[in-house]
Write a protein that holds these residues in place. Sequence first.
Motif, mmCIF file in Angstrom:
data_model
loop_
_atom_site.group_PDB
_atom_site.id
_atom_site.type_symbol
_atom_site.label_atom_id
_atom_site.label_comp_id
_atom_site.label_asym_id
_atom_site.label_seq_id
_atom_site.Cartn_x
_atom_site.Cartn_y
_atom_site.Cartn_z
ATOM 1 N N VAL C 165 0.839 -1.192 0.000
ATOM 2 C CA VAL C 165 0.000 0.000 0.000
ATOM 3 C C VAL C 165 0.878 1.246 0.000
ATOM 4 N N PHE C 166 1.884 1.210 0.829
ATOM 5 C CA PHE C 166 2.789 2.360 0.923
ATOM 6 C C PHE C 166 3.456 2.625 -0.419
ATOM 7 N N VAL C 167 3.937 1.563 -1.030
ATOM 8 C CA VAL C 167 4.625 1.717 -2.307
ATOM 9 C C VAL C 167 3.670 2.223 -3.387
ATOM 10 N N LEU C 168 2.495 1.663 -3.400
ATOM 11 C CA LEU C 168 1.494 2.093 -4.395
ATOM 12 C C LEU C 168 1.181 3.572 -4.243
ATOM 13 N N LEU C 169 0.888 3.932 -3.024
ATOM 14 C CA LEU C 169 0.509 5.302 -2.736
ATOM 15 C C LEU C 169 1.654 6.255 -3.090
ATOM 16 N N SER C 170 2.825 5.890 -2.644
ATOM 17 C CA SER C 170 3.985 6.727 -2.922
ATOM 18 C C SER C 170 4.178 6.869 -4.423
ATOM 19 N N GLY C 171 3.991 5.771 -5.098
ATOM 20 C CA GLY C 171 4.166 5.802 -6.547
ATOM 21 C C GLY C 171 3.231 6.787 -7.212
ATOM 22 N N VAL C 172 1.979 6.710 -6.869
ATOM 23 C CA VAL C 172 1.018 7.623 -7.488
ATOM 24 C C VAL C 172 1.374 9.067 -7.159
ATOM 25 N N HIS C 173 1.738 9.278 -5.928
ATOM 26 C CA HIS C 173 2.119 10.633 -5.534
ATOM 27 C C HIS C 173 3.298 11.119 -6.349
ATOM 28 N N GLY C 174 4.258 10.230 -6.502
ATOM 29 C CA GLY C 174 5.430 10.615 -7.275
ATOM 30 C C GLY C 174 5.056 10.973 -8.706
ATOM 31 N N ILE C 175 4.217 10.165 -9.286
ATOM 32 C CA ILE C 175 3.790 10.429 -10.661
ATOM 33 C C ILE C 175 3.072 11.765 -10.755
ATOM 34 N N LYS C 176 2.185 11.951 -9.828
ATOM 35 C CA LYS C 176 1.456 13.211 -9.794
ATOM 36 C C LYS C 176 2.421 14.386 -9.799
ATOM 37 N N ARG C 177 3.355 14.292 -8.908
ATOM 38 C CA ARG C 177 4.321 15.349 -8.733
ATOM 39 C C ARG C 177 5.036 15.693 -10.036
ATOM 40 N N GLU C 178 5.481 14.662 -10.674
ATOM 41 C CA GLU C 178 6.190 14.914 -11.933
ATOM 42 C C GLU C 178 5.286 15.609 -12.933
ATOM 43 N N MET C 179 4.061 15.146 -12.970
ATOM 44 C CA MET C 179 3.139 15.719 -13.943
ATOM 45 C C MET C 179 2.845 17.179 -13.635
ATOM 46 N N ILE C 180 2.749 17.455 -12.371
ATOM 47 C CA ILE C 180 2.492 18.836 -11.999
ATOM 48 C C ILE C 180 3.679 19.721 -12.360
ATOM 49 N N ILE C 181 4.852 19.212 -12.059
ATOM 50 C CA ILE C 181 6.035 20.004 -12.370
ATOM 51 C C ILE C 181 6.168 20.203 -13.874
ATOM 52 N N ASP C 182 5.954 19.150 -14.590
ATOM 53 C CA ASP C 182 6.000 19.263 -16.057
ATOM 54 C C ASP C 182 4.841 20.102 -16.558
ATOM 55 N N ASN C 183 3.880 20.245 -15.705
ATOM 56 C CA ASN C 183 2.654 20.911 -16.104
ATOM 57 C C ASN C 183 2.083 20.205 -17.321
ATOM 58 N N ASN C 184 2.179 18.905 -17.297
ATOM 59 C CA ASN C 184 1.751 18.119 -18.444
ATOM 60 C C ASN C 184 1.071 16.845 -17.990
ATOM 61 N N PHE C 185 -0.231 16.852 -18.112
ATOM 62 C CA PHE C 185 -0.987 15.674 -17.705
ATOM 63 C C PHE C 185 -1.444 14.854 -18.920
ATOM 64 N N ASP C 186 -0.905 15.178 -20.034
ATOM 65 C CA ASP C 186 -1.378 14.532 -21.264
ATOM 66 C C ASP C 186 -1.253 13.022 -21.239
ATOM 67 N N GLY C 187 -0.143 12.547 -20.727
ATOM 68 C CA GLY C 187 0.056 11.106 -20.806
ATOM 69 C C GLY C 187 -0.551 10.319 -19.669
ATOM 70 N N VAL C 188 -1.389 10.956 -18.871
ATOM 71 C CA VAL C 188 -1.904 10.282 -17.676
ATOM 72 C C VAL C 188 -2.301 8.839 -17.921
ATOM 73 N N GLU C 189 -3.238 8.662 -18.812
ATOM 74 C CA GLU C 189 -3.779 7.324 -19.064
ATOM 75 C C GLU C 189 -2.677 6.322 -19.337
ATOM 76 N N SER C 190 -1.829 6.723 -20.224
ATOM 77 C CA SER C 190 -0.770 5.827 -20.645
ATOM 78 C C SER C 190 0.182 5.502 -19.502
ATOM 79 N N VAL C 191 0.599 6.504 -18.826
ATOM 80 C CA VAL C 191 1.512 6.280 -17.699
ATOM 81 C C VAL C 191 0.857 5.408 -16.647
ATOM 82 N N VAL C 192 -0.394 5.714 -16.353
ATOM 83 C CA VAL C 192 -1.097 4.915 -15.349
ATOM 84 C C VAL C 192 -1.181 3.471 -15.811
#
Lengths: 205, 205, 205, 205
Positions: C165-192
């Motif tokens: 659970v910890f790893v999963l949660l951390s992972g999603v958070h990390g992904i989110k973070r990158e997307m926010i910084i990139d200001n690019n959510f275009d690849g969400v579906e694919s990355v997920v």
Amino acid sequence: MTVTNPIKEDAIQDQILQAAKRLFQVHGLYKITMDDVAKAIGKGRSSLYYYYKSKDEIFDAVMEVEIRELVAAIAAAVNQVQTVEQKIKAFCIAKLNVLRERRGFYNMLDVGMDADAMSNFNKTKVVHHGLIMQQEGAVLRQILDYGIERGELKAVDERDKKELVFVLLSGVHGIKREMIIDNNFDGVESVVNTFTRVIMNGIKK
Amino acid sequence: MTVTNPIKEDAIQDQILQAAKRLFQVHGLYKITMDDVAKAIGKGRSSLYYYYKSKDEIFDAVMEVEIRELVAAIAAAVNQVQTVEQKIKAFCIAKLNVLRERRGFYNMLDVGMDADAMSNFNKTKVVHHGLIMQQEGAVLRQILDYGIERGELKAVDERDKKELVFVLLSGVHGIKREMIIDNNFDGVESVVNTFTRVIMNGIKK
Amino acid sequence: MTVTNPIKEDAIQDQILQAAKRLFQVHGLYKITMDDVAKAIGKGRSSLYYYYKSKDEIFDAVMEVEIRELVAAIAAAVNQVQTVEQKIKAFCIAKLNVLRERRGFYNMLDVGMDADAMSNFNKTKVVHHGLIMQQEGAVLRQILDYGIERGELKAVDERDKKELVFVLLSGVHGIKREMIIDNNFDGVESVVNTFTRVIMNGIKK
Amino acid sequence: MTVTNPIKEDAIQDQILQAAKRLFQVHGLYKITMDDVAKAIGKGRSSLYYYYKSKDEIFDAVMEVEIRELVAAIAAAVNQVQTVEQKIKAFCIAKLNVLRERRGFYNMLDVGMDADAMSNFNKTKVVHHGLIMQQEGAVLRQILDYGIERGELKAVDERDKKELVFVLLSGVHGIKREMIIDNNFDGVESVVNTFTRVIMNGIKK
DNA sequence: AATGAATGAGGCTTCATTCAT
DNA sequence: GATGAATGAAGCCTCATTCAT
């Protein structure tokens, strides 16, 4: 009967007065906000302005009551004893006792009235202080006259009498002040004894 | 002589101190804002924070100076005369004279320290008040001891001496207070005479 | 139906909340001043203090709403699908979608909560972050349990489950973070998809 | 030889850099004032401006160093082991270990860089973050390629590879973040094991 | 009669930055 | 090279008072 009831109106005005009085006594004027007073009577802040024009006006009203009560208490104590020494002692103790529970309040009004207070308060306040001095002074002066009449005290001329009253009054105020600052009224009796003794030695026949 | 001049070094800090001192003396602490002080030295408000961390710190500094000056003035006056009566009179007059120009200031610290002040001021302030009482008390006590030694005064036990000092001090404070409130120091000499006379009658041999 | 309308009652409080929410989301807490919020609702700065005691309190209120909304959105998305893989995917996408518009805001609370934030924010904030982690963790854990029960996933011991659970949660958070910084959510579906696939491979029977 | 010594000049610039680095690492950018940095090198605040144009510029410089060090540490760790699983594990642990002592700092830069940071920091900062991602990504990608070449991993197309790297990186960042918030790095090894295992299951042949 | 709502004026403090020396 | 001094801009918060309803 839809006539507004003046008694009830006064009742609330009095509630405000009493609440403010209590709060001022304990915490002093500056610490108390209009909101504090309003909450104390369970009403909204702005409601106060229906009964009093300003914080200052509330304060004035509180003062009047306090002064009346203080002077009455002192007069009562003085009248219960006979000799001059007893009366002066009674005067001091009565005053100190009343003030003991007024701290924040009298402090600022009665003697306190310091420059801060004086610049913040309106002239009315100074008048009030003068009133206390005058009324208490009158009591003291009566004591002196009574003592001279009874032959307990040396006869002194008018100017000396005036100064004596001033000195006596100032002395009690000073003692009160120290006790309030120390927050220690334990030695009241003893200190008053010393004070009275010294004073009496200076003025008795 | 290449010694650095400490006065020059802190010239501005001192300017602030003096400005604040003057302002506090005249108007009292609460009325004076940091901006007032800043303007008084012709600088921007934030500049004050270069020299003092807070308003409180300025106030503390002012106090220290005031106390030093007050005690020094009193001690000097007392040392210039010989008899106990003269010394006590000198004590009172010196104190009242210094305070005459302090109004707003000493008022609040020395005797004034009312409940408001006490709850708003930090512990330091109370400490300062205690310091004044203690130092002045020491001077008075020396006078008493000196008088007893010289045979001018009755010998009294320790407790009486303590209370006597307290009463004397309180008395002067009270007188000061009244004079400040009346804003009338005209009768100083006369009042002090009365005070001293009464007191002396009570304690002299 | 004479029931008072709670929404109407606190209309302004809510206006403030919404304004602050929007501003915080876009610019982050530090950038927004009380004046910004006040102007956003067309009122004076001090008016805010009628509804909230401090900036912090406003922030707390905003947080509560955000958390509620986030968790609700995630739960809803997860409940709409059946298989574990779908649920995990739904979890990730829901979370990322909600956060996509939160930038400044969630950033700082949810995952963002960096050392700066942590030392500036009061304990409440940390509590809030913990709350999010806990609630989201609960959802994830339910998914895992559900999957094990249904036989989709390998049974794992308690400790592994917790870490997963910890790893999963951390992972999603990390992904989110990158997307926010990139200001690019275009690849969400694919990355997920990639994320979920890798994860699923690691845990499915 | 009155030629200015460029080395010495650099020396102080470096002192500032190191001091700022340490302070930022521990407390975060916002908490540290120019004065803090100045005091740390035993110089006056304004002296900093001789070496750096602004706080931002110092921060930029610190970043560059940090990034170099971080990437170097990771690369070293990865090169010390042979299998892909070991390398990924080494990558994660090296990164987490470096970050463990960076708290305030990396937090904000590496992954953290939240909206607040982003609006306060200039574009340079975002560039820096990108740089980290890119360099770390390169390392990860090399690991993947190495694994495919060695036959340890499934061959995947370019796009999958890219996403995999992104997911891996994001995952580690997320984990780091949680650990920093929890202020608890105790479970690092164990969590990294879980993470690596799940990941490896998803990508190994 | 009462008050909810709004606010203006004012107060303290912080800090990055400038500049003359 | 280095810095002491100064500050402007900004930020948060308090409170007596007003006013429409």
